[in-house]
Motif scaffolding. Structure first.
Motif, short mmCIF file in Angstrom:
data_model
loop_
_atom_site.label_atom_id
_atom_site.label_comp_id
_atom_site.label_asym_id
_atom_site.label_seq_id
_atom_site.Cartn_x
_atom_site.Cartn_y
_atom_site.Cartn_z
N ASP A 252 -20.12 47.79 29.64
CA ASP A 252 -19.15 46.93 30.33
C ASP A 252 -19.92 45.85 31.07
OD1 ASP A 252 -16.79 48.21 29.62
OD2 ASP A 252 -17.00 49.71 31.22
N HIS A 253 -19.24 44.74 31.28
CA HIS A 253 -19.86 43.63 32.00
C HIS A 253 -19.14 43.42 33.32
CE1 HIS A 253 -21.42 43.05 28.00
NE2 HIS A 253 -22.23 42.09 28.42
N TYR A 254 -19.92 43.25 34.40
CA TYR A 254 -19.34 42.99 35.73
C TYR A 254 -20.01 41.75 36.32
CZ TYR A 254 -17.50 47.72 35.38
OH TYR A 254 -16.83 48.84 34.96
N PRO A 265 -31.42 46.22 41.82
CA PRO A 265 -31.97 47.54 41.48
C PRO A 265 -32.08 47.70 39.97
CG PRO A 265 -29.68 47.73 42.20
CD PRO A 265 -30.07 46.31 42.40
N SER A 266 -33.10 48.42 39.54
CA SER A 266 -33.22 48.60 38.08
C SER A 266 -33.04 50.05 37.71
CB SER A 266 -34.58 48.07 37.61
OG SER A 266 -35.57 49.01 37.87
N ASP A 267 -32.52 50.23 36.51
CA ASP A 267 -32.23 51.57 36.01
C ASP A 267 -31.97 51.42 34.50
OD1 ASP A 267 -31.00 54.42 37.29
OD2 ASP A 267 -30.29 53.91 35.27
N PRO A 268 -32.39 52.40 33.71
CA PRO A 268 -32.13 52.27 32.26
C PRO A 268 -30.65 52.18 31.93
CG PRO A 268 -33.58 54.14 32.71
CD PRO A 268 -33.12 53.62 34.04
N ARG A 269 -29.77 52.64 32.84
CA ARG A 269 -28.34 52.65 32.52
C ARG A 269 -27.67 51.31 32.77
NH1 ARG A 269 -26.11 57.04 36.17
NH2 ARG A 269 -27.73 56.19 37.52
N TRP A 270 -28.38 50.41 33.40
CA TRP A 270 -27.81 49.06 33.59
C TRP A 270 -28.89 48.01 33.52
CZ3 TRP A 270 -27.30 52.39 38.06
CH2 TRP A 270 -28.22 52.12 39.07
N ARG A 271 -28.38 46.78 33.33
CA ARG A 271 -29.30 45.63 33.35
C ARG A 271 -28.62 44.51 34.13
NH1 ARG A 271 -31.00 41.22 29.88
NH2 ARG A 271 -29.21 41.54 28.51
N CYS A 272 -29.32 44.07 35.19
CA CYS A 272 -28.74 43.02 36.02
C CYS A 272 -29.49 41.71 35.81
CB CYS A 272 -28.83 43.39 37.51
SG CYS A 272 -27.78 44.77 37.94
N THR A 273 -28.75 40.65 35.63
CA THR A 273 -29.34 39.33 35.47
C THR A 273 -28.79 38.43 36.56
OG1 THR A 273 -29.03 39.74 33.12
CG2 THR A 273 -29.79 37.55 33.73
N VAL A 274 -29.70 37.69 37.21
CA VAL A 274 -29.23 36.75 38.24
C VAL A 274 -28.73 35.51 37.53
CG1 VAL A 274 -29.85 35.40 40.27
CG2 VAL A 274 -30.89 37.65 39.90
N GLU A 275 -27.46 35.24 37.70
CA GLU A 275 -26.89 34.07 37.02
C GLU A 275 -27.18 32.80 37.82
OE1 GLU A 275 -22.60 32.89 35.05
OE2 GLU A 275 -22.69 33.55 37.11
N ARG A 290 -21.28 52.82 29.69
CA ARG A 290 -19.97 53.44 29.95
C ARG A 290 -20.14 54.96 29.97
NH1 ARG A 290 -17.85 49.96 25.74
NH2 ARG A 290 -16.98 48.13 26.74
N ASP A 291 -20.87 55.45 30.97
CA ASP A 291 -21.04 56.91 30.98
C ASP A 291 -20.38 57.55 32.20
OD1 ASP A 291 -22.64 56.21 33.04
OD2 ASP A 291 -24.45 57.18 32.28
N GLY A 292 -19.44 56.82 32.77
CA GLY A 292 -18.67 57.42 33.86
C GLY A 292 -19.23 57.11 35.23
N SER A 293 -20.54 57.46 35.50
CA SER A 293 -21.04 57.30 36.86
C SER A 293 -21.99 56.12 37.02
CB SER A 293 -21.76 58.57 37.31
OG SER A 293 -22.92 58.74 36.51
N ALA A 294 -22.36 55.49 35.93
CA ALA A 294 -23.38 54.44 36.00
C ALA A 294 -22.94 53.30 36.92
CB ALA A 294 -23.67 53.90 34.60
N PHE A 295 -21.70 52.90 36.84
CA PHE A 295 -21.27 51.76 37.64
C PHE A 295 -21.29 52.10 39.13
CE2 PHE A 295 -17.78 49.03 39.39
CZ PHE A 295 -18.51 47.86 39.37
N SER A 296 -20.78 53.28 39.48
CA SER A 296 -20.79 53.64 40.91
C SER A 296 -22.22 53.84 41.41
CB SER A 296 -19.92 54.87 41.18
OG SER A 296 -20.39 55.95 40.46
N ASP A 297 -23.10 54.31 40.53
CA ASP A 297 -24.51 54.46 40.91
C ASP A 297 -25.15 53.09 41.17
OD1 ASP A 297 -24.18 57.14 40.67
OD2 ASP A 297 -25.21 57.34 38.74
#
Lengths: 335, 269
Positions: A252-254, A265-275, A290-297
């Motif tokens: 998912d994209h936020y 913060p970095s984590d294999p479950r997400w990737r953040c890019t500064v726009e 989309r594994d349920g807790s990745a976004f809240s983490d």
């Protein structure tokens, strides 16, 4: 109680045979003409009063399906029924029960007024003289076109032309409307008005069944109770837009606006890019598993790093992203 | 009744479009006047005596005036169906009409009606100008048989015209038959000169063209005041043409519509 079926397609297939040029025929007389499959075993049903979306890119088969329902194209095999009547068997009765809206501005007589155009088409829909005039006048008022009804069609804006196209499709008060990208050339405000008119007035108030072909996922989500996603004539997926996007593999994209954060913060479950960065606020695009807790983490990690979340919005995937993730060879395809 | 109302709606539509081009009527009226004048002066130079074979006692100007009038009908019947189909395909209005319950045959016929009506007005203008200003003698007793002959001629040529529309609908281009029939009619059909004056091997071809019989019958009825019995051979010939050409055209059109729907090319051009 379930609504009756308004449109039914059973194993509908349409294959076009590409016409060969005289040169090709002369050079390769024995060669078989090329065939293009526009619809491949399409099966679906829409319920009376429902707005049903046909989603897909160009060449997906949306327009071919609408043309089969409108009697402009004959299916190669399978059948399509409108209110229980086979379009190939009783074309005339089917045409009385459907209205077709295209985004083609050329489908009117430009030198005639809006009213004259509607009067003419009303006659083609079998309305008598007085009936034609009353239906035209009522619809022009309903579409807020009463004051411009006697102006030539060529002087209308794109939005007005599109409203007149809807009025024309409603002249004979059909229970089913087929709309082929009705907001394609409209500005955002006109498109919004058009969507609310179709949703509130036609579907909710008047109980019309609407078959809506569109490229626009947000439009489908806003209007349609159910959609099918078509690609190269096959159904890739069907259900509500939320169901279709929720079941997608991938991320998912936020869009996040965060203040007071040195680095994401970095984590294999997400990737953040500064726009971009505006003052002390960083605007991030976060792709999250989309594994349920990745976004809240992710949110917890931002807060733990003393960041302040100013805003957060989920970005809906585009139709192209859905196709990329689903793929035409997806096991969910029905073709 | 409903079909008649639909056809009237087509007439109204085309009338409104026609009058929206304000100078069009005026230009067409000038065209008719110029046409009559040109042939009046040509006939003064030609000065063919009424005893010339094929003129059957009519003066040359009256002869050619009838030829021009019927040529207009032939031209309308041959080109209006295909022209309208092509035009509506290109302007994008054909699809909007085809999604209505009105049969495609009614749509094509309705779209051509204005052309026929306009042609009738033109023909009437030709005859009136000839009668009022150039002394052409029109026998009132021949008017009814003339109407019958014109109707049969229009129906016969409409068969070829509908065949041409079938070509346009399916192949997206005009057919060679219309061109051939138009050219041959002008050459050997007795429009500008009697076929009897031509080389026999060439004039023989006039027998396979409806316009030959139509013109002979029309001239005998209107110019020569012949009894109806004298017109019967030409009327029978025209009936035969109608019986062959009209069903052929309609059949070809139905096949073309079906093929175009199968190919999905009904509204393509």
């Amino acid at each position: 109680m379930a609504q009756p079926v308004a449109i039914l397609a059973e194993n509908l297939t349409k294959t076009y045979v590409k016409r060969r040029s005289l040169r090709e025929v002369a050079l390769h007389p024995g060669r078989r003409a090329e065939r293009v499959t526009a619809l491949s075993g399409l099966s679906l049903e829409t319920r009376a009063g429902e707005i049903f979306g046909l989603l897909g890119p160009n060449g997906a088969g949306k327009t071919t399906f609408l043309k089969i329902l409108a009697g402009l194209v004959l299916p190669t095999s399978g059948r399509a029924l409108v209110n229980g009547i086979d379009v190939a068997q009783d074309e005339s009765t089917v045409k009385r029960s459907i209205g077709v809206v295209t985004s083609d501005e050329r489908s009117f007589y430009w030198r005639l007024t809006g009213r004259e155009n509607l009067d003419f088409f009303a006659r083609l829909y079998g309305l008598g003289g007085a009936g034609a005039r009353v239906a035209s006048a009522d619809l022009l008022e309903e579409m807020d076109m009463g004051s411009i009804a006697d102006r030539p069609f060529m002087s209308y804006s794109t939005g007005m032309k599109q409203r007149l196209a809807i009025a024309r499709a409603l002249l004979h008060d059909p229970p089913v409307l087929c709309m082929d990208e009705p907001t394609r050339s409209l500005d955002p405000i006109a498109a919004k008005h058009m969507r609310s008119f179709v949703f509130d007035r036609l579907s909710r108030q008047r109980g019309k069944t609407v078959l809506l072909a569109t490229h626009n996922l947000a439009e489908a989500e806003e209007m349609c109770s159910r959609v099918v996603v078509l690609d190269r004539g096959r159904i890739l997926k069907q259900g509500t837009v939320v169901e279709i996007t929720a079941d997608l593999p991938g991320r998912d994209h936020y869009m996040l606006a965060v203040r007071g954060l040195d680095s994401p913060p970095s984590d294999p479950r997400w990737r953040c890019t500064v726009e971009r960065q505006v003052g002390g606020t960083r605007h991030l695009i976060a792709e999250v598993n989309r594994d349920g807790s990745a976004f809240s983490d992710l949110l917890a990690a931002i807060l733990a790093a003393r960041g302040t979340i100013v805003s957060c919005a989920r970005r809906e995937p585009s139709l192209q992203e859905i196709f990329d993730q689903m793929g035409p060879d997806s096991p969910e395809g029905t073709g | 009744m409903r079909t008649a109302q639909t056809l009237l709606a087509f007439l109204k539509r085309d009338f409104l479009i026609e009058v929206s081009y304000r100078t069009s009527f005026l230009m067409q009226a000038f065209g008719i006047l110029f046409g009559v004048l040109v042939w009046y002066f040509v006939s003064r130079v030609v000065q063919a005596p009424p005893t010339t074979p094929g003129l059957e006692g009519a003066d040359y100007f009256s002869y050619v005036l009838m030829g021009l009038a019927l040529l207009h009908y032939q031209s309308s019947a041959l080109t209006s169906f295909s022209g309208k189909v092509r035009g509506e395909q290109m302007t994008g209005t054909l699809e909007a009409m085809l999604v209505t319950p009105t049969p495609i045959g009614t749509i094509v016929l309705g779209s051509s009606l204005w052309e026929f009506l306009l042609t009738s007005v033109k023909v009437l203008a030709y005859v009136l100008i000839g009668r009022l200003f150039f002394g052409v003698v029109i026998h009132p007793a021949g008017l009814l048989p003339a109407l019958l002959i014109i109707s049969l001629t229009v129906l016969a040529f409409s068969g070829v015209g509908i065949l041409s529309a079938a070509f346009v609908l399916y192949l997206k281009r005009g057919d060679p038959i219309t061109y051939l029939v138009s050219s041959a009619s002008a050459l050997v059909g007795g429009v500008f000169y009697p076929p009897e004056d031509m080389w026999p091997w060439l004039s023989g071809w006039s027998r396979v063209l409806p316009i030959t019989y139509a013109l002979r019958g029309l001239r005998r009825a209107l110019l020569l005041d012949r009894p109806f019995a004298d017109l019967l051979p030409d009327i029978r010939a025209l009936l035969l043409f109608v019986a062959i050409l009209l069903p052929l055209g309609v059949l070809a059109f139905r096949v073309a519509v079906r093929k175009a729907r199968q190919e999905g090319s009904l509204v393509q051009y």
